[in-house]
Motif scaffolding. Structure first.
Motif, mmCIF file in Angstrom:
data_model
loop_
_atom_site.group_PDB
_atom_site.id
_atom_site.type_symbol
_atom_site.label_atom_id
_atom_site.label_comp_id
_atom_site.label_asym_id
_atom_site.label_seq_id
_atom_site.Cartn_x
_atom_site.Cartn_y
_atom_site.Cartn_z
ATOM 1 N N SER A 36 42.668 39.237 42.365
ATOM 2 C CA SER A 36 43.031 37.985 42.989
ATOM 3 C C SER A 36 42.335 37.588 44.252
ATOM 4 O O SER A 36 41.320 38.358 44.772
ATOM 5 C CB SER A 36 44.531 38.118 43.316
ATOM 6 O OG SER A 36 45.019 38.889 44.499
ATOM 7 N N ARG A 37 42.641 36.445 44.743
ATOM 8 C CA ARG A 37 42.071 35.973 45.778
ATOM 9 C C ARG A 37 43.053 35.313 46.709
ATOM 10 O O ARG A 37 44.056 34.361 46.182
ATOM 11 C CB ARG A 37 40.941 34.978 45.506
ATOM 12 C CG ARG A 37 40.099 34.683 46.631
ATOM 13 C CD ARG A 37 38.863 33.557 46.237
ATOM 14 N NE ARG A 37 37.998 34.322 45.577
ATOM 15 C CZ ARG A 37 36.627 34.238 45.832
ATOM 16 N NH1 ARG A 37 36.390 33.560 46.907
ATOM 17 N NH2 ARG A 37 35.669 34.828 45.168
ATOM 18 N N SER A 38 42.973 35.310 48.007
ATOM 19 C CA SER A 38 43.813 34.603 49.083
ATOM 20 C C SER A 38 43.537 33.058 49.078
ATOM 21 O O SER A 38 42.250 32.796 49.127
ATOM 22 C CB SER A 38 43.804 35.318 50.614
ATOM 23 O OG SER A 38 44.433 34.451 51.365
ATOM 24 N N GLU A 39 44.522 32.390 49.051
ATOM 25 C CA GLU A 39 44.188 30.911 48.929
ATOM 26 C C GLU A 39 43.637 30.463 50.444
ATOM 27 O O GLU A 39 43.237 29.535 50.889
ATOM 28 C CB GLU A 39 45.515 30.168 48.576
ATOM 29 C CG GLU A 39 45.545 30.178 46.983
ATOM 30 C CD GLU A 39 46.864 29.667 46.520
ATOM 31 O OE1 GLU A 39 47.176 28.392 47.297
ATOM 32 O OE2 GLU A 39 47.322 29.745 45.276
ATOM 33 N N GLY A 40 44.692 30.942 51.205
ATOM 34 C CA GLY A 40 44.392 30.797 52.770
ATOM 35 C C GLY A 40 43.122 31.260 53.264
ATOM 36 O O GLY A 40 42.486 30.232 53.908
ATOM 37 N N THR A 41 42.850 32.305 53.022
ATOM 38 C CA THR A 41 41.425 33.167 53.404
ATOM 39 C C THR A 41 40.263 33.125 52.679
ATOM 40 O O THR A 41 39.081 33.245 53.185
ATOM 41 C CB THR A 41 41.814 34.446 54.271
ATOM 42 O OG1 THR A 41 42.131 35.178 53.210
ATOM 43 C CG2 THR A 41 42.969 34.348 55.480
ATOM 44 N N ASN A 42 40.737 32.882 51.375
ATOM 45 C CA ASN A 42 39.595 32.956 50.365
ATOM 46 C C ASN A 42 39.292 34.504 50.262
ATOM 47 O O ASN A 42 38.005 34.900 49.633
ATOM 48 C CB ASN A 42 38.411 32.198 50.706
ATOM 49 C CG ASN A 42 37.921 31.714 49.178
ATOM 50 O OD1 ASN A 42 38.592 31.807 48.183
ATOM 51 N ND2 ASN A 42 36.650 31.360 49.279
ATOM 52 N N PHE A 43 39.785 35.677 50.861
ATOM 53 C CA PHE A 43 39.505 36.966 50.565
ATOM 54 C C PHE A 43 39.728 37.401 49.172
ATOM 55 O O PHE A 43 40.672 36.993 48.627
ATOM 56 C CB PHE A 43 40.370 37.923 51.823
ATOM 57 C CG PHE A 43 40.098 37.605 52.986
ATOM 58 C CD1 PHE A 43 38.708 37.156 53.288
ATOM 59 C CD2 PHE A 43 40.953 38.262 53.985
ATOM 60 C CE1 PHE A 43 38.605 37.310 54.893
ATOM 61 C CE2 PHE A 43 40.524 38.027 55.489
ATOM 62 C CZ PHE A 43 39.163 37.412 55.663
ATOM 63 N N ARG A 44 38.925 38.249 48.709
ATOM 64 C CA ARG A 44 39.205 38.670 47.458
ATOM 65 C C ARG A 44 39.972 39.990 47.666
ATOM 66 O O ARG A 44 39.742 40.783 48.517
ATOM 67 C CB ARG A 44 37.830 39.405 46.886
ATOM 68 C CG ARG A 44 36.799 38.063 46.652
ATOM 69 C CD ARG A 44 35.534 38.583 46.042
ATOM 70 N NE ARG A 44 34.521 37.535 45.866
ATOM 71 C CZ ARG A 44 33.642 37.287 46.553
ATOM 72 N NH1 ARG A 44 33.265 37.928 47.532
ATOM 73 N NH2 ARG A 44 32.693 36.320 46.163
ATOM 74 N N TYR A 45 40.698 40.417 46.704
ATOM 75 C CA TYR A 45 41.416 41.597 46.569
ATOM 76 C C TYR A 45 41.217 42.367 45.254
ATOM 77 O O TYR A 45 40.844 41.766 44.294
ATOM 78 C CB TYR A 45 43.123 41.220 46.366
ATOM 79 C CG TYR A 45 43.351 40.405 47.730
ATOM 80 C CD1 TYR A 45 43.517 40.889 48.875
ATOM 81 C CD2 TYR A 45 44.062 39.173 47.619
ATOM 82 C CE1 TYR A 45 43.930 40.190 50.071
ATOM 83 C CE2 TYR A 45 44.409 38.503 48.768
ATOM 84 C CZ TYR A 45 44.332 39.170 50.144
ATOM 85 O OH TYR A 45 44.964 38.433 51.095
#
Length: 79
Positions: A36-45
């Protein structure tokens, strides 16, 4: 019941010994995928399955297997 570990790229880098650049390159090639990816930071998980995939890739690279062959191996495993 086991908890699922979630990692950022920098965590995968620390745990696998690969550089962030190499992990991003493997992402670009499609050898690994983010969960997944954070919508706020665009970090990948990522999760433990990604770490296991990286360990497998490292092992194959030590056996001098090309990235193209590794890509084919991964595709065959998924199919």
């Amino acid at each position: 019941m086991s908890e699922k570990n979630i990692y950022l790229i920098k965590d995968l880098s620390s745990l696998s010994g690969l550089s962030v650049y190499t992990i991003k390159y493997y992402l670009k090639l499609g050898l690994i995928k983010e969960i997944s990816r954070s919508e706020g930071t665009n970090f990948r998980y990522f999760d433990d399955s990604t770490l296991e995939e990286l360990k497998k890739i490292i092992e194959l690279r030590h056996q001098k297997v090309s990235l193209k062959k590794i890509e084919n191996i991964i595709k065959e495993e998924v199919a």
